[in-house]
Design a protein around this motif. Structure first.
Motif, PDB file in Angstrom:
ATOM      1  N   ILE A 109      34.322  39.186  31.213  1.00  0.00           N
ATOM      2  CA  ILE A 109      32.989  39.670  31.451  1.00  0.00           C
ATOM      3  C   ILE A 109      32.442  38.931  32.667  1.00  0.00           C
ATOM      4  CG2 ILE A 109      30.556  39.765  30.761  1.00  0.00           C
ATOM      5  CD1 ILE A 109      32.071  40.173  27.767  1.00  0.00           C
ATOM      6  N   LEU A 110      32.498  37.691  32.739  1.00  0.00           N
ATOM      7  CA  LEU A 110      31.983  36.771  33.748  1.00  0.00           C
ATOM      8  C   LEU A 110      32.801  37.049  35.036  1.00  0.00           C
ATOM      9  CD1 LEU A 110      31.233  33.376  32.244  1.00  0.00           C
ATOM     10  CD2 LEU A 110      29.559  35.047  32.601  1.00  0.00           C
ATOM     11  N   ALA A 111      34.024  37.197  35.030  1.00  0.00           N
ATOM     12  CA  ALA A 111      34.772  37.573  36.194  1.00  0.00           C
ATOM     13  C   ALA A 111      34.325  38.941  36.674  1.00  0.00           C
ATOM     14  CB  ALA A 111      36.245  37.347  35.899  1.00  0.00           C
ATOM     15  N   PHE A 112      34.195  39.824  36.006  1.00  0.00           N
ATOM     16  CA  PHE A 112      33.917  41.079  36.571  1.00  0.00           C
ATOM     17  C   PHE A 112      32.468  41.118  37.301  1.00  0.00           C
ATOM     18  CE2 PHE A 112      32.124  45.318  36.144  1.00  0.00           C
ATOM     19  CZ  PHE A 112      33.068  46.256  36.248  1.00  0.00           C
ATOM     20  N   VAL A 113      31.491  40.407  36.682  1.00  0.00           N
ATOM     21  CA  VAL A 113      30.254  40.288  37.343  1.00  0.00           C
ATOM     22  C   VAL A 113      30.314  39.202  38.571  1.00  0.00           C
ATOM     23  CG1 VAL A 113      27.866  39.073  37.096  1.00  0.00           C
ATOM     24  CG2 VAL A 113      28.911  40.390  35.051  1.00  0.00           C
ATOM     25  N   LEU A 114      31.124  38.332  38.526  1.00  0.00           N
ATOM     26  CA  LEU A 114      31.369  37.558  39.734  1.00  0.00           C
ATOM     27  C   LEU A 114      31.992  38.350  40.795  1.00  0.00           C
ATOM     28  CD1 LEU A 114      32.433  33.968  38.439  1.00  0.00           C
ATOM     29  CD2 LEU A 114      30.586  34.635  39.790  1.00  0.00           C
ATOM     30  N   ALA A 115      32.800  39.063  40.406  1.00  0.00           N
ATOM     31  CA  ALA A 115      33.455  39.706  41.557  1.00  0.00           C
ATOM     32  C   ALA A 115      32.523  40.661  42.307  1.00  0.00           C
ATOM     33  CB  ALA A 115      34.634  40.635  40.965  1.00  0.00           C
ATOM     34  N   MET A 116      31.707  41.536  41.406  1.00  0.00           N
ATOM     35  CA  MET A 116      30.767  41.959  42.149  1.00  0.00           C
ATOM     36  C   MET A 116      29.642  41.329  42.882  1.00  0.00           C
ATOM     37  SD  MET A 116      29.917  45.324  39.484  1.00  0.00           S
ATOM     38  CE  MET A 116      29.165  44.056  38.146  1.00  0.00           C
ATOM     39  N   ILE A 117      29.334  40.425  42.447  1.00  0.00           N
ATOM     40  CA  ILE A 117      28.309  39.367  42.900  1.00  0.00           C
ATOM     41  C   ILE A 117      28.902  38.896  44.370  1.00  0.00           C
ATOM     42  CG2 ILE A 117      27.040  37.166  42.846  1.00  0.00           C
ATOM     43  CD1 ILE A 117      26.638  37.888  40.117  1.00  0.00           C
ATOM     44  N   ILE A 118      30.150  38.380  44.225  1.00  0.00           N
ATOM     45  CA  ILE A 118      30.775  37.658  45.645  1.00  0.00           C
ATOM     46  C   ILE A 118      31.047  38.818  46.646  1.00  0.00           C
ATOM     47  CG2 ILE A 118      32.869  36.742  46.396  1.00  0.00           C
ATOM     48  CD1 ILE A 118      32.979  35.347  43.527  1.00  0.00           C
ATOM     49  N   GLY A 119      31.628  39.924  46.342  1.00  0.00           N
ATOM     50  CA  GLY A 119      31.738  41.331  47.094  1.00  0.00           C
ATOM     51  C   GLY A 119      30.245  41.288  47.681  1.00  0.00           C
ATOM     52  N   LEU A 120      29.292  41.520  46.961  1.00  0.00           N
ATOM     53  CA  LEU A 120      27.916  42.099  47.647  1.00  0.00           C
ATOM     54  C   LEU A 120      27.486  40.874  48.638  1.00  0.00           C
ATOM     55  CD1 LEU A 120      25.320  43.747  47.756  1.00  0.00           C
ATOM     56  CD2 LEU A 120      24.523  42.581  45.967  1.00  0.00           C
ATOM     57  N   VAL A 121      27.643  39.555  48.045  1.00  0.00           N
ATOM     58  CA  VAL A 121      27.222  38.597  49.137  1.00  0.00           C
ATOM     59  C   VAL A 121      28.093  38.441  50.500  1.00  0.00           C
ATOM     60  CG1 VAL A 121      26.633  36.211  49.351  1.00  0.00           C
ATOM     61  CG2 VAL A 121      26.209  37.026  47.176  1.00  0.00           C
ATOM     62  N   ILE A 122      29.364  38.771  50.363  1.00  0.00           N
ATOM     63  CA  ILE A 122      30.175  38.711  51.292  1.00  0.00           C
ATOM     64  C   ILE A 122      29.715  39.904  52.348  1.00  0.00           C
ATOM     65  CG2 ILE A 122      32.405  39.283  52.233  1.00  0.00           C
ATOM     66  CD1 ILE A 122      32.340  36.441  51.356  1.00  0.00           C
ATOM     67  N   TYR A 123      29.407  41.159  51.806  1.00  0.00           N
ATOM     68  CA  TYR A 123      29.094  42.105  52.735  1.00  0.00           C
ATOM     69  C   TYR A 123      27.646  41.872  53.648  1.00  0.00           C
ATOM     70  CZ  TYR A 123      27.243  46.736  53.991  1.00  0.00           C
ATOM     71  OH  TYR A 123      26.545  47.800  54.742  1.00  0.00           O
ATOM     72  N   LEU A 124      26.865  41.194  52.568  1.00  0.00           N
ATOM     73  CA  LEU A 124      25.413  40.896  53.455  1.00  0.00           C
ATOM     74  C   LEU A 124      25.626  39.887  54.329  1.00  0.00           C
ATOM     75  CD1 LEU A 124      23.272  40.541  50.155  1.00  0.00           C
ATOM     76  CD2 LEU A 124      23.420  42.419  51.726  1.00  0.00           C
ATOM     77  N   PHE A 125      26.467  39.033  54.309  1.00  0.00           N
ATOM     78  CA  PHE A 125      26.621  37.857  55.162  1.00  0.00           C
ATOM     79  C   PHE A 125      27.693  38.387  56.524  1.00  0.00           C
ATOM     80  CE2 PHE A 125      24.724  34.840  52.351  1.00  0.00           C
ATOM     81  CZ  PHE A 125      24.165  34.192  53.009  1.00  0.00           C
TER      82      PHE A 125
END
Length: 333
Positions: free
Chosen positions: A158-174
């Motif tokens: 569950i945490l890996a699923f959430v982290l993958a979305m968060i990291i992908g979003l932050v990478i896109y923003l930066f």
């Protein structure tokens, strides 16, 4: 001319390293080396071989998948399969990453090849951080390693699923999906050949790309495994245990340990379970999440194939994201 010479040097280093590995593996037991080499160096050799042999099958899978992508998957097909809206592409990317039965080493050549075919940067990053944890093999090994506390296996997914979305979003923003890949001379030639519509033997091309990528990636795997084995041998574990006595510092300690040990994600749960009587559940999850996303082996590979600025940013984003989600987990669970 200079680039051509540098290419020969890099290939030569890779072949030499692979040759040394094979010689050590085949002939180490035939010589009486225990009398002349310190025990610590023998331990380095044992750990080094175990890391390489553990990762090698998955690297082979990765380079063959990468070669198949290069040969049979067109840029137009990749672009059609990915949603146009970068934010809408995040959740499907996480779901697709769960079907790749590969570890953190094997996923890098696959993602690099897909990105060269047109996959957006943030989607590729989701595959890099998600696939080594979310696949069914890792879930099964984690569940088996923590049979008395199966909640750890579910929490990891569950945490890996959430982290993958968060990291992908932050990478896109930066980074806004700006190209962060390094291109080799051969890859540029291949791209030019494709753009001109020159036909080549697909089977021959697949094996050519697989062998070329295996030797290219193999030398970075060996260098990373050697550094990791040195750390494992000479790092004082008692110091780590003393540092990991509270909920604030212990996740950082276990994240550092996961980075240094460079274990394959299919096997790291068994190592984590050995710390279950010393570290908290949150710290164990920090180890199980951070190591597959970022360790010594794949860091060296990332620096080899991506621009340094991006890799440093990726490392910072992953580290902060994992640490904060573990702190949140410890507060609410």
């Amino acid at each position: 001319m200079r680039g051509h010479v540098n290419g020969w040097v890099r290939d030569g280093v890779g072949i030499v390293l692979m040759g040394v590995l094979i010689c050590i593996f085949l002939f180490a037991d035939m010589t009486n080396i225990e009398a002349t080499i310190p025990k610590s160096m023998l331990n380095v050799n044992t750990i080094f071989l175990s890391i390489v042999l553990e990762a090698l099958p998955f690297v082979l899978i990765g380079v063959f998948v990468s070669a198949l992508i290069q040969t049979f998957l067109s840029e137009e097909m990749v672009q059609r399969l990915i949603p146009k809206n970068p934010l809408l592409a995040i959740v499907p990317a996480v779901l697709v990453s769960a079907i790749f039965p590969v570890c953190e080493c094997a996923i890098i050549p696959v993602v690099r090849r897909l990105m060269k075919k047109g996959m957006p940067l943030h989607v590729g990053v989701i595959f890099i951080v998600g696939a080594p944890i979310l696949n069914p093999i890792v879930f099964a090994s984690t569940y088996y390693a923590f049979q008395t506390t199966p909640s750890i296996a579910y929490a990891r997914m569950i945490l890996a699923f959430v982290l993958a979305m968060i990291i992908g979003l932050v990478i896109y923003l930066f980074f806004r999906n700006r190209n962060q890949l390094k291109w080799t001379r051969n890859e540029l030639v291949d791209k030019l050949t494709e753009s001109r519509g020159i036909q080549t033997n697909k089977l021959k091309s697949t094996f050519y790309h697989a062998s070329d990528e295996f030797f290219d990636m193999g030398k970075y795997l060996i260098i990373g495994a050697l550094i990791a084995s040195l750390f494992q041998t000479y790092l004082d574990r008692e110091v780590l245990i003393q540092l990991g006595t509270n909920d604030v510092s212990s996740p950082l300690v276990m994240m550092g340990l996961g980075f240094i040990l460079s274990l394959c994600s299919e096997a790291d749960a068994f190592v984590a379970s050995s710390f279950s009587h010393t570290f908290s559940t949150g710290s164990l999850l920090a180890f199980l999440l951070y190591g597959p996303m970022l360790d010594l082996k794949n860091t060296i590979m990332l620096f080899a194939y991506f621009r340094a600025r991006f890799v440093i940013g990726f490392m910072i984003i992953v580290t902060i994201s994992v640490y904060l989600i573990i702190l949140g987990y410890q507060l609410y669970v």
